[in-house]
Design a protein around this motif. Structure first.
Motif, PDB file in Angstrom:
ATOM      1  N   TYR B 173      13.109  70.279  46.242  1.00 18.67           N
ATOM      2  CA  TYR B 173      14.493  70.531  45.130  1.00 18.67           C
ATOM      3  C   TYR B 173      15.702  71.488  45.634  1.00 18.67           C
ATOM      4  O   TYR B 173      16.216  70.705  45.978  1.00 18.67           O
ATOM      5  N   SER B 174      15.545  72.308  46.750  1.00 21.88           N
ATOM      6  CA  SER B 174      16.360  72.742  46.761  1.00 21.88           C
ATOM      7  C   SER B 174      16.974  71.696  48.060  1.00 21.88           C
ATOM      8  O   SER B 174      18.214  71.956  48.499  1.00 21.88           O
ATOM      9  N   ALA B 175      16.425  71.144  48.484  1.00 28.37           N
ATOM     10  CA  ALA B 175      16.596  70.085  49.980  1.00 28.37           C
ATOM     11  C   ALA B 175      17.651  68.943  48.775  1.00 28.37           C
ATOM     12  O   ALA B 175      18.507  68.986  49.580  1.00 28.37           O
ATOM     13  N   MET B 176      17.494  68.800  47.904  1.00 25.52           N
ATOM     14  CA  MET B 176      18.155  67.749  46.330  1.00 25.52           C
ATOM     15  C   MET B 176      19.493  68.485  46.552  1.00 25.52           C
ATOM     16  O   MET B 176      20.352  67.396  46.097  1.00 25.52           O
ATOM     17  N   SER B 177      19.476  70.071  46.357  1.00 23.74           N
ATOM     18  CA  SER B 177      20.452  70.219  45.947  1.00 23.74           C
ATOM     19  C   SER B 177      21.980  70.364  46.927  1.00 23.74           C
ATOM     20  O   SER B 177      23.211  70.304  46.000  1.00 23.74           O
ATOM     21  N   GLY B 178      21.710  70.122  48.451  1.00 22.83           N
ATOM     22  CA  GLY B 178      22.427  69.850  49.020  1.00 22.83           C
ATOM     23  C   GLY B 178      23.177  68.967  48.891  1.00 22.83           C
ATOM     24  O   GLY B 178      24.771  69.014  49.214  1.00 22.83           O
ATOM     25  N   ILE B 179      23.145  67.392  47.722  1.00 21.69           N
ATOM     26  CA  ILE B 179      23.983  66.200  46.764  1.00 21.69           C
ATOM     27  C   ILE B 179      25.016  67.314  46.556  1.00 21.69           C
ATOM     28  O   ILE B 179      25.901  67.171  46.855  1.00 21.69           O
ATOM     29  N   ILE B 180      24.878  68.544  45.795  1.00 19.67           N
ATOM     30  CA  ILE B 180      25.579  68.984  45.027  1.00 19.67           C
ATOM     31  C   ILE B 180      26.226  69.945  45.229  1.00 19.67           C
ATOM     32  O   ILE B 180      27.230  71.289  44.869  1.00 19.67           O
ATOM     33  N   GLY B 181      26.483  70.089  46.882  1.00 17.96           N
ATOM     34  CA  GLY B 181      26.927  71.618  47.162  1.00 17.96           C
ATOM     35  C   GLY B 181      25.885  72.649  47.529  1.00 17.96           C
ATOM     36  O   GLY B 181      26.356  73.697  47.531  1.00 17.96           O
ATOM     37  N   GLY B 182      24.639  72.487  47.372  1.00 12.42           N
ATOM     38  CA  GLY B 182      23.552  73.518  47.710  1.00 12.42           C
ATOM     39  C   GLY B 182      24.217  73.761  49.382  1.00 12.42           C
ATOM     40  O   GLY B 182      24.460  72.177  49.855  1.00 12.42           O
ATOM     41  N   GLY B 183      23.127  74.179  50.005  1.00 13.20           N
ATOM     42  CA  GLY B 183      23.571  74.583  50.890  1.00 13.20           C
ATOM     43  C   GLY B 183      21.520  74.385  51.860  1.00 13.20           C
ATOM     44  O   GLY B 183      20.686  73.839  51.339  1.00 13.20           O
ATOM     45  N   GLY B 184      21.618  74.548  53.186  1.00 11.30           N
ATOM     46  CA  GLY B 184      20.360  74.820  53.251  1.00 11.30           C
ATOM     47  C   GLY B 184      19.978  73.433  54.528  1.00 11.30           C
ATOM     48  O   GLY B 184      20.532  72.372  54.854  1.00 11.30           O
ATOM     49  N   LEU B 185      18.884  73.247  54.728  1.00 14.10           N
ATOM     50  CA  LEU B 185      18.386  71.762  55.822  1.00 14.10           C
ATOM     51  C   LEU B 185      18.491  70.904  55.336  1.00 14.10           C
ATOM     52  O   LEU B 185      18.951  69.743  55.360  1.00 14.10           O
ATOM     53  N   GLY B 186      18.544  70.706  53.319  1.00 15.46           N
ATOM     54  CA  GLY B 186      18.740  69.318  52.650  1.00 15.46           C
ATOM     55  C   GLY B 186      20.566  68.806  52.806  1.00 15.46           C
ATOM     56  O   GLY B 186      20.388  67.834  53.291  1.00 15.46           O
ATOM     57  N   LYS B 187      21.071  69.791  52.995  1.00 20.77           N
ATOM     58  CA  LYS B 187      22.199  69.714  52.803  1.00 20.77           C
ATOM     59  C   LYS B 187      23.113  68.799  54.101  1.00 20.77           C
ATOM     60  O   LYS B 187      23.549  68.187  54.597  1.00 20.77           O
ATOM     61  N   ILE B 188      21.736  69.332  55.411  1.00 21.41           N
ATOM     62  CA  ILE B 188      22.158  68.882  57.164  1.00 21.41           C
ATOM     63  C   ILE B 188      21.624  67.569  57.130  1.00 21.41           C
ATOM     64  O   ILE B 188      22.919  66.769  57.875  1.00 21.41           O
ATOM     65  N   ALA B 189      20.250  67.051  56.587  1.00 19.78           N
ATOM     66  CA  ALA B 189      19.225  65.834  56.076  1.00 19.78           C
ATOM     67  C   ALA B 189      20.418  65.016  55.893  1.00 19.78           C
ATOM     68  O   ALA B 189      21.416  63.881  56.098  1.00 19.78           O
TER      69      ALA B 189
END
Lengths: 336, 233
Positions: B173-189
């Motif tokens: 889920y946390s990786a998915m949060s990259g879409i709405i401005g969450g950080g982390g590896l998901g955001k980079i991907a």
């Protein structure tokens, strides 16, 4: 003293009426007794024993233990009363994630006994049940018999007045069963705890009980001293338990003979050569269908089934009556 | 799309991103672990209630209350995480002051995860042998004592297993949060792979996510085994 007065229990089964597990059961168990409750599966034994500590609430009737009426108590009063009525189970029901010592400490923990004090008492109890070296072992590391010993130690932790044993030896082999029964008898003698033993095994009742009640279809079929009940069961359920099989009836000829059961009590009468005397003194030649001797608690009982020629039946019965201390009753081959 | 995966340009892009990876790993780790911890704080009592509150349970609750709890849990679990993230924006602003960023993302993660955790806790507690609970009752244990001294301690190995499942799910889920401005590896991907077609960077981020899942799972399994006293020796 444990008194059950007209206890009935009906389980809702979804269908109309429900299932009557117990029907108007009345029992009195005296202090210091080892009281057996025996019956086939589904006879209501487990429900009955759970009514004694109110794990099952009777649909009607009264439960009085040590003068306290349990079925009208508040939950808090009931919890306090249960410290005096502890229980052991078929599958031991130890806490698997605690060491044996911590298992024995558990009931003391519930009432806030200090840790050091509880552990000291737990060590003593493990000593009493013969497992002083298993304090730090986990239940999974123990055999069934050892686990039941830990469960017994745990049950004794709150100094109970009554110990309920629900099929406590049914999951154990015969040797271990004997050892556990010996331990229970020791505890009964040493600590004067009243013991109620629920079982489907005749041998368990014979081994340790002084009194027995035979439960059949939710009803007490008969009850009394083990010797009296087992030597000459009066109810059909009692006969089925004590004389299982019923093969005896097939080895006599109902047209020629009548079937009687003789019961001899104690060693004096068991040594009477009854069949020989019938033949020598009365000229009656009976057919021995089965015979056995068994020890019930402290007394020896002999039991013999004879086929007596119908024409000489009354004379034989009169003769046997005269010998004294021998019970005799005619057996209906179909009931046994 | 993978034809130019190892072109000089791709490799150069990856090298440019490399320095920001350790921080992204930390962000993912922090989001996941904190969200799981908070989800446990909410989900554990809820899961306990679901088990002890039912008819014939240790502490029966009114039927309607149990029904309401079940409906809330099922409702929250049926909303897709992507939508849920957007729906809880106001809550994030209220609690964190913003709806954007790594810390703000913890709010939707917890909202999405705690009903899931409650169900996992429920299934763990149901594994506890009813006979052991009956034994505790026969000794005069109060409902609270049965929960705290019997049900939870007896199901610790299973609870650890299920917490691990929750952890790895929340990591996803946390990786998915990259879409709405969450950080982390998901955001980079997502930033590099989806918006800028830099697939090599995306792949490396995904591999790191996989390694994190592996790590969590191995530690979880090890802890669960170690805590289980039912296993001999």
């Amino acid at each position: 003293m444990i008194e059950l007065k007209h206890v009935s229990k009906t389980f809702d089964s979804g269908t109309a009426g429900g299932v009557d597990a117990l029907k108007d059961v009345s029992l009195t168990i005296a202090d210091g007794d080892i009281y057996g409750i025996i019956g086939m599966s589904g006879a209501g034994k487990s429900t009955l024993v759970r009514c004694i500590n109110l794990l099952e609430r009777p649909t009607s009737g009264e439960v009085v233990v040590n003068g306290q009426r349990l079925d009208t108590m508040t939950p808090a009063q009931l919890r306090a009363a249960r410290r005096e009525i502890t229980m052991i189970f078929q599958h031991f029901n130890l806490l698997m994630q605690r060491t044996c010592l911590k298992n024995v400490c558990f009931p003391m923990e519930l009432v806030g006994v200090k840790k050091a004090e509880a552990e000291k008492r737990a060590h003593e109890l493990l000593e009493l049940v013969g497992l002083p070296d298993k304090a730090d072992a986990y239940p999974a590391q123990l055999s069934g018999g050892q686990q039941q010993r830990v469960a017994i130690a745990r049950a004794l932790a709150t100094d109970p007045k009554v110990l309920l044993c629900d099929e406590a030896t049914s999951a154990l082999d015969p040797n271990t069963t004997r050892q556990i029964l010996e331990l229970i008898r020791d505890i009964n003698k040493k600590l004067g705890i009243t013991v109620v033993v629920i079982t489907h095994q005749m041998s368990v009742v014979k081994e340790i009980c002084s009194h027995v009640a035979i439960l059949d279809g939710g009803v007490v079929a008969e009850s009394g001293l083990v010797g009296t009940v087992f030597a000459a069961p009066k109810s059909a359920a009692g006969r089925r338990l004590v004389f299982p099989g019923g093969a005896d009836a097939q080895v006599y000829d109902p047209a020629e003979e009548r079937l009687v059961r003789l019961v001899f009590k104690d060693s004096k009468t068991t040594s009477i050569p009854m069949v020989a005397r019938l033949a020598a003194e009365e000229g009656i030649r009976c057919n021995v269908i089965s015979a056995s001797t068994q020890r019930l608690s402290e007394t020896v009982y002999g039991s013999m089934m004879l086929g007596i020629p119908s024409s000489q039946y009354q004379r034989a019965i009169d003769f046997i009556h005269n010998v004294g201390n021998v019970q005799v009753e005619e057996v209906d081959a179909h009931v046994q | 799309m993978y034809s130019n995966l190892f072109s000089a340009q791709s490799v150069q892009d990856l090298l440019n991103v490399l320095p920001s990876l350790p921080y992204a790993i930390w962000e993912t780790f922090y989001m996941t672990v904190l969200s799981t911890a908070l989800a446990l704080v909410l989900g554990l009592p809820l899961g306990v209630l679901l088990v002890v509150g039912e008819k014939g349970g240790v502490l029966p609750l009114p039927g309607w209350l149990l029904q309401v709890l079940n409906v809330i849990i099922n409702l929250l679990r049926s909303i897709p995480f992507l939508i849920l993230m957007i729906m809880v924006f106001p809550l994030s602003r209220l609690l964190i002051g913003t709806a954007v960023g790594t810390t703000a993302t913890i709010v939707p993660l917890v909202v999405a995860a705690f009903p899931f955790v409650a169900r996992l806790v429920e299934s763990s507690l149901r594994e506890v042998d009813g006979n052991i609970i009956e034994a505790a009752q026969s000794m005069g244990a109060t409902p609270m004592q049965i929960i705290c001294k019997v049900m939870i301690p007896e199901s610790v190995p299973s609870l650890i297993q299920n917490a691990t499942i929750a952890l790895t799910t929340i990591l996803g889920y946390s990786a998915m949060s990259g879409i709405i401005g969450g950080g982390g590896l998901g955001k980079i991907a997502i930033d590099y792979g989806y918006y800028r077609y830099k697939y090599l960077v995306m792949l490396v981020a995904v591999v790191l996510l996989i390694l994190l899942v592996q790590l969590f799972q191995s530690v979880g399994t090890w802890l669960s085994r170690r805590s289980d006293k039912r296993l001999k020796n």
